[in-house]
Design a protein around this motif. Structure first.
Motif, mmCIF file in Angstrom:
data_model
loop_
_atom_site.group_PDB
_atom_site.id
_atom_site.type_symbol
_atom_site.label_atom_id
_atom_site.label_comp_id
_atom_site.label_asym_id
_atom_site.label_seq_id
_atom_site.Cartn_x
_atom_site.Cartn_y
_atom_site.Cartn_z
ATOM 1 N N GLY A 9 12.139 15.550 64.398
ATOM 2 C CA GLY A 9 13.592 15.168 64.800
ATOM 3 C C GLY A 9 14.185 13.922 64.147
ATOM 4 O O GLY A 9 13.236 13.332 63.372
ATOM 5 N N LEU A 10 15.087 13.614 64.516
ATOM 6 C CA LEU A 10 15.960 12.520 63.728
ATOM 7 C C LEU A 10 15.500 11.183 64.355
ATOM 8 O O LEU A 10 15.389 10.953 65.460
ATOM 9 C CB LEU A 10 17.397 12.510 63.575
ATOM 10 C CG LEU A 10 18.042 13.891 62.981
ATOM 11 C CD1 LEU A 10 19.306 13.874 63.038
ATOM 12 C CD2 LEU A 10 17.486 14.076 61.503
ATOM 13 N N VAL A 11 15.616 10.046 63.520
ATOM 14 C CA VAL A 11 15.195 8.800 64.070
ATOM 15 C C VAL A 11 16.304 7.963 63.336
ATOM 16 O O VAL A 11 16.393 8.052 62.190
ATOM 17 C CB VAL A 11 13.863 8.167 63.782
ATOM 18 C CG1 VAL A 11 13.726 6.960 64.158
ATOM 19 C CG2 VAL A 11 12.780 9.062 64.306
ATOM 20 N N CYS A 12 17.238 7.172 64.367
ATOM 21 C CA CYS A 12 18.180 6.265 63.966
ATOM 22 C C CYS A 12 17.656 4.729 64.192
ATOM 23 O O CYS A 12 16.953 4.394 65.134
ATOM 24 C CB CYS A 12 19.205 6.398 64.884
ATOM 25 S SG CYS A 12 20.421 5.057 64.370
ATOM 26 N N GLU A 13 17.770 4.101 63.015
ATOM 27 C CA GLU A 13 17.227 2.639 63.048
ATOM 28 C C GLU A 13 18.456 1.503 62.983
ATOM 29 O O GLU A 13 19.440 1.946 62.197
ATOM 30 C CB GLU A 13 16.437 2.043 61.892
ATOM 31 C CG GLU A 13 15.978 0.824 61.587
ATOM 32 C CD GLU A 13 15.552 0.442 60.492
ATOM 33 O OE1 GLU A 13 14.820 1.418 59.573
ATOM 34 O OE2 GLU A 13 15.234 -0.814 60.164
ATOM 35 N N ASP A 14 18.686 0.765 64.090
ATOM 36 C CA ASP A 14 19.904 0.033 64.298
ATOM 37 C C ASP A 14 19.314 -1.295 64.438
ATOM 38 O O ASP A 14 18.711 -1.649 65.688
ATOM 39 C CB ASP A 14 20.813 0.491 65.483
ATOM 40 C CG ASP A 14 22.032 -0.204 65.512
ATOM 41 O OD1 ASP A 14 22.493 -0.601 64.591
ATOM 42 O OD2 ASP A 14 22.492 -0.034 66.344
ATOM 43 N N VAL A 15 19.594 -2.110 63.508
ATOM 44 C CA VAL A 15 19.075 -3.501 63.573
ATOM 45 C C VAL A 15 17.759 -3.800 64.129
ATOM 46 O O VAL A 15 17.500 -4.463 65.175
ATOM 47 C CB VAL A 15 20.109 -4.542 64.184
ATOM 48 C CG1 VAL A 15 21.116 -4.790 63.126
ATOM 49 C CG2 VAL A 15 20.499 -4.231 65.585
ATOM 50 N N TYR A 19 15.577 4.629 67.442
ATOM 51 C CA TYR A 19 15.898 5.689 68.544
ATOM 52 C C TYR A 19 15.680 7.210 68.209
ATOM 53 O O TYR A 19 15.956 7.310 66.908
ATOM 54 C CB TYR A 19 17.661 5.646 68.942
ATOM 55 C CG TYR A 19 18.030 4.337 69.279
ATOM 56 C CD1 TYR A 19 18.021 3.984 70.915
ATOM 57 C CD2 TYR A 19 18.227 3.240 68.516
ATOM 58 C CE1 TYR A 19 18.598 2.740 71.054
ATOM 59 C CE2 TYR A 19 18.780 2.117 68.730
ATOM 60 C CZ TYR A 19 18.943 1.995 70.112
ATOM 61 O OH TYR A 19 19.296 0.493 70.616
ATOM 62 N N ARG A 20 15.014 7.943 68.753
ATOM 63 C CA ARG A 20 15.070 9.329 68.700
ATOM 64 C C ARG A 20 16.242 9.855 68.865
ATOM 65 O O ARG A 20 17.014 9.611 69.971
ATOM 66 C CB ARG A 20 13.614 10.184 69.527
ATOM 67 C CG ARG A 20 13.635 11.196 69.468
ATOM 68 C CD ARG A 20 12.842 11.698 68.271
ATOM 69 N NE ARG A 20 11.422 11.447 68.138
ATOM 70 C CZ ARG A 20 10.651 11.937 67.204
ATOM 71 N NH1 ARG A 20 11.387 12.303 66.157
ATOM 72 N NH2 ARG A 20 9.504 11.597 66.971
ATOM 73 N N MET A 21 16.616 10.997 68.073
ATOM 74 C CA MET A 21 17.886 11.741 68.102
ATOM 75 C C MET A 21 17.739 13.061 68.205
ATOM 76 O O MET A 21 16.717 13.628 67.358
ATOM 77 C CB MET A 21 18.903 11.182 66.875
ATOM 78 C CG MET A 21 19.008 10.181 66.542
ATOM 79 S SD MET A 21 19.812 8.723 67.577
ATOM 80 C CE MET A 21 21.248 9.623 67.796
ATOM 81 N N VAL A 45 19.214 3.992 75.400
ATOM 82 C CA VAL A 45 18.132 2.966 75.599
ATOM 83 C C VAL A 45 16.674 3.804 75.977
ATOM 84 O O VAL A 45 15.908 3.577 75.387
ATOM 85 C CB VAL A 45 18.213 1.879 76.630
ATOM 86 C CG1 VAL A 45 18.971 0.760 75.971
ATOM 87 C CG2 VAL A 45 18.923 2.384 77.826
ATOM 88 N N GLU A 46 17.207 4.912 76.682
ATOM 89 C CA GLU A 46 16.077 5.801 76.882
ATOM 90 C C GLU A 46 15.038 6.364 75.805
ATOM 91 O O GLU A 46 14.231 6.956 75.790
ATOM 92 C CB GLU A 46 16.570 6.730 77.926
ATOM 93 C CG GLU A 46 16.699 6.127 79.250
ATOM 94 C CD GLU A 46 17.403 7.160 80.121
ATOM 95 O OE1 GLU A 46 17.374 8.191 80.079
ATOM 96 O OE2 GLU A 46 18.047 6.780 81.186
ATOM 97 N N ASP A 47 15.960 6.608 74.919
ATOM 98 C CA ASP A 47 15.452 6.980 73.597
ATOM 99 C C ASP A 47 14.813 6.144 72.609
ATOM 100 O O ASP A 47 14.325 6.726 71.530
ATOM 101 C CB ASP A 47 16.413 8.102 72.816
ATOM 102 C CG ASP A 47 17.119 8.996 73.776
ATOM 103 O OD1 ASP A 47 16.413 9.766 74.539
ATOM 104 O OD2 ASP A 47 18.409 9.437 73.642
ATOM 105 N N ARG A 48 14.446 4.851 72.982
ATOM 106 C CA ARG A 48 13.995 4.080 72.028
ATOM 107 C C ARG A 48 12.689 4.348 71.858
ATOM 108 O O ARG A 48 11.512 4.735 72.703
ATOM 109 C CB ARG A 48 13.920 2.545 72.872
ATOM 110 C CG ARG A 48 15.535 1.937 72.543
ATOM 111 C CD ARG A 48 15.612 0.642 73.099
ATOM 112 N NE ARG A 48 14.845 -0.416 72.255
ATOM 113 C CZ ARG A 48 15.069 -1.625 72.806
ATOM 114 N NH1 ARG A 48 16.041 -2.138 73.299
ATOM 115 N NH2 ARG A 48 14.305 -2.599 71.939
ATOM 116 N N LEU A 49 12.193 3.945 70.701
ATOM 117 C CA LEU A 49 10.682 4.106 70.138
ATOM 118 C C LEU A 49 10.382 2.715 69.774
ATOM 119 O O LEU A 49 10.968 1.874 69.605
ATOM 120 C CB LEU A 49 10.716 4.923 68.678
ATOM 121 C CG LEU A 49 11.137 6.264 68.725
ATOM 122 C CD1 LEU A 49 11.287 6.948 67.407
ATOM 123 C CD2 LEU A 49 10.237 7.269 69.680
#
Ligand code: DO4
Ligand code: MG
Length: 278
Positions: A9-15, A19-21, A45-49
């Motif tokens: 799956g996708l992972v988003c990096e924000d600063v 987050y798993r997406m 926040v619940e999808d944070r890695l």
């Protein structure tokens, strides 16, 4: 913000937060009017890695076509004129460099694209092969540039130099294109990748550097919107697309890639795309 396409799956990096997406977001990103706003609205926040996952990283592409612009840097104009001298192609390249209409060509469907850490190929009938390190635009189905990635436009210089009409064969074949490692999202409506952004190419052979070169996005002759505008003129992309913006680094004429070479293309705000020649 950066978005990575991992096997699960996708992972988003924000600063610095990951987050798993859901994978359906891929299509949404490429078809939304406001891809970054959409992405922000679903960060949870619940999808944070704890960090980037330990899974296979794939190329950041789904159903998009990859297109490419050519002869957008003076260096590329010079190289094409040299390689096609005997075929009489020299003046075509000179003319397209300064013409209003840019050179745009089809490069790859997703099955021909490889990600970082994966193998690219050189053609079995090509004798003079090079990588082309290119800043690559991620564009929505509406024609909006919403992000940037790194592209490797693998090319057979002897085939395109023999006759400009052979360009599709010099450019399009299995594993002809590297894309990755992620898409750097244009975070705000007025965000533009800084003109001074550097593009670096390093080719390693047997543990030593076989070629190293550097250019800057400032050396590109065309605007990104200009290139995307020509691509979308009378042409639709229901899944969005990628547009490679051309190479400004060309190894000397005596250089050709060999099996086992490691190609590293770095554009610092995005990362490094690493491909091996199989
Ligand atoms: O016109 C031939 C290909 C040009 C190209 O791929 C480039 O300038 O990057
Ligand atoms: Mg190219």
């Amino acid at each position: 913000m950066k978005i990575y396409n991992y096997r699960n799956g996708l992972v988003c990096e924000d600063v610095g937060v990951f987050y798993r997406m859901d994978s359906w977001l891929w299509h949404t990103l490429f078809t939304s009017d406001d891809p970054v706003g959409k992405l922000r609205s679903v960060l949870n926040v619940e999808d944070r890695l704890h960090g980037l996952p330990n899974e296979e990283l794939l190329s950041p592409i789904d159903k998009q076509e990859v297109w490419a612009a050519g002869v957008t840097y003076f260096k590329s104009r010079e190289a094409r004129m040299e390689e096609s001298q005997t075929a009489g192609g020299g003046s075509f390249y000179d003319r397209v460099y300064s013409a209003e209409r840019p050179e745009l060509f089809f490069k790859a469907t997703s099955h021909r694209v490889v990600g970082t850490g994966q193998n690219v190929r050189i053609r079995s009938d090509g004798k003079w092969n090079v990588p082309e390190p290119e800043l690559t635009l991620a564009i929505t189905s509406h024609g909006k540039i919403f992000g940037y990635t790194i592209g490797n436009d693998m090319s057979s210089r002897d085939i395109e130099g023999e006759n400009p009409l052979y360009l599709p064969q010099a450019k399009v074949y299995d594993k002809c294109c590297g894309l990755g490692p992620c898409i750097l999202l244009a975070d705000s409506p007025d965000y533009k990748l800084a003109k001074e952004t550097e593009i670096e190419l390093d080719i390693w052979r047997g543990g030593v550097t076989a070629f190293s070169g550097k250019t800057s996005v400032a050396n590109i002759k065309r605007g990104f919107e200009e290139l995307a505008g020509f691509l979308f003129r009378d042409n639709s992309f229901p899944n969005g697309c990628f547009l490679m913006t051309g190479t400004g680094i060309v190894p000397p004429n005596e250089f050709t890639l060999q099996r086992g070479d490691e190609i590293r293309i770095t554009i610092a705000p995005i990362g490094t795309l690493v491909n091996f020649v199989e």
